[in-house]
Design a protein around this motif. Structure first.
Motif, PDB file in Angstrom:
ATOM      1  N   ASP A  73      16.925 -14.337   8.779  1.00 31.33           N
ATOM      2  CA  ASP A  73      16.941 -14.775   7.381  1.00 31.33           C
ATOM      3  C   ASP A  73      17.556 -16.154   7.145  1.00 31.33           C
ATOM      4  O   ASP A  73      17.634 -16.589   6.002  1.00 31.33           O
ATOM      5  N   LEU A  74      17.983 -16.841   8.203  1.00 31.16           N
ATOM      6  CA  LEU A  74      18.484 -18.204   8.006  1.00 31.16           C
ATOM      7  C   LEU A  74      17.385 -19.185   8.401  1.00 31.16           C
ATOM      8  O   LEU A  74      17.099 -19.393   9.576  1.00 31.16           O
ATOM      9  N   GLU A  75      16.772 -19.766   7.387  1.00 31.51           N
ATOM     10  CA  GLU A  75      15.619 -20.631   7.594  1.00 31.51           C
ATOM     11  C   GLU A  75      15.931 -21.809   8.514  1.00 31.51           C
ATOM     12  O   GLU A  75      15.102 -22.210   9.322  1.00 31.51           O
ATOM     13  N   LEU A  76      17.144 -22.355   8.423  1.00 33.01           N
ATOM     14  CA  LEU A  76      17.528 -23.498   9.248  1.00 33.01           C
ATOM     15  C   LEU A  76      17.375 -23.177  10.737  1.00 33.01           C
ATOM     16  O   LEU A  76      16.762 -23.941  11.484  1.00 33.01           O
ATOM     17  N   VAL A  77      17.914 -22.060  11.188  1.00 29.03           N
ATOM     18  CA  VAL A  77      17.848 -21.688  12.602  1.00 29.03           C
ATOM     19  C   VAL A  77      16.397 -21.433  13.012  1.00 29.03           C
ATOM     20  O   VAL A  77      15.937 -21.918  14.050  1.00 29.03           O
ATOM     21  N   VAL A  78      15.665 -20.704  12.191  1.00 28.36           N
ATOM     22  CA  VAL A  78      14.259 -20.425  12.502  1.00 28.36           C
ATOM     23  C   VAL A  78      13.482 -21.731  12.615  1.00 28.36           C
ATOM     24  O   VAL A  78      12.731 -21.940  13.575  1.00 28.36           O
ATOM     25  N   ASP A  79      13.663 -22.635  11.667  1.00 27.63           N
ATOM     26  CA  ASP A  79      12.935 -23.905  11.686  1.00 27.63           C
ATOM     27  C   ASP A  79      13.324 -24.770  12.887  1.00 27.63           C
ATOM     28  O   ASP A  79      12.472 -25.432  13.483  1.00 27.63           O
TER      29      ASP A  79
END
Length: 149
Positions: A66-72
């Motif tokens: 759910d942390l977009e920064l890490v996924v991106d």
């Protein structure tokens, strides 16, 4: 695999849920016994989840966080702003190389309740319920040297 990391006060913790194709669930609480930001806690959840899945013989993973920064950052849609984040991202890439396939997707926080509750459980430091494994981590996965010249 679902993952979530969180920091509240001085406590950094994480949760991982691995779900087999047959629907069996393995739940992990990860206690970080070192200073960590929320981003580091998220990366530690992802890295530890990947390590566990690889040890269990997983070949392909569908991963949700759910942390977009890490996924991106991992999906190369966003650059790592600091050497530390780049080092953690590189650690994920090393683990990716041990799998035949991996997909990483951002999901809304409301769809990540199972791992969020595991992360909160770690902060309480109570005995975990049956079927929940605990991993205690006493140092970061990566170290960055700073040259002071």
């Amino acid at each position: 695999m679902y993952f979530d990391g969180s920091v509240m006060g001085l406590d950094a913790r994480a949760g991982v849920v691995l779900i087999s194709q047959g629907g069996n669930r393995l739940r992990y609480v990860i206690c970080l016994h070192f200073n960590a930001s929320n981003n580091i806690a998220e990366y530690k959840a992802l890295i530890n989840g990947l390590r566990i899945a690889i040890e269990l013989g997983a070949m392909r993973l569908y991963v949700r966080g759910d942390l977009e920064l890490v996924v991106d950052q991992v999906m190369k849609e966003s650059s790592c702003k600091t050497p530390l984040m780049a080092a953690y991202c590189q650690e994920v890439r090393k683990l990716e190389g041990k799998l035949r396939g991996i997909e990483l997707h951002h999901i809304p926080r409301r769809d990540n309740n199972a791992t969020d509750s595991l992360a909160k459980l770690a902060a309480k430091r109570d005995l975990p319920p049956d079927g929940v494994f605990v991993n205690n981590l006493h140092e970061p996965s990566v170290h960055i040297r700073v040259n002071l010249t």
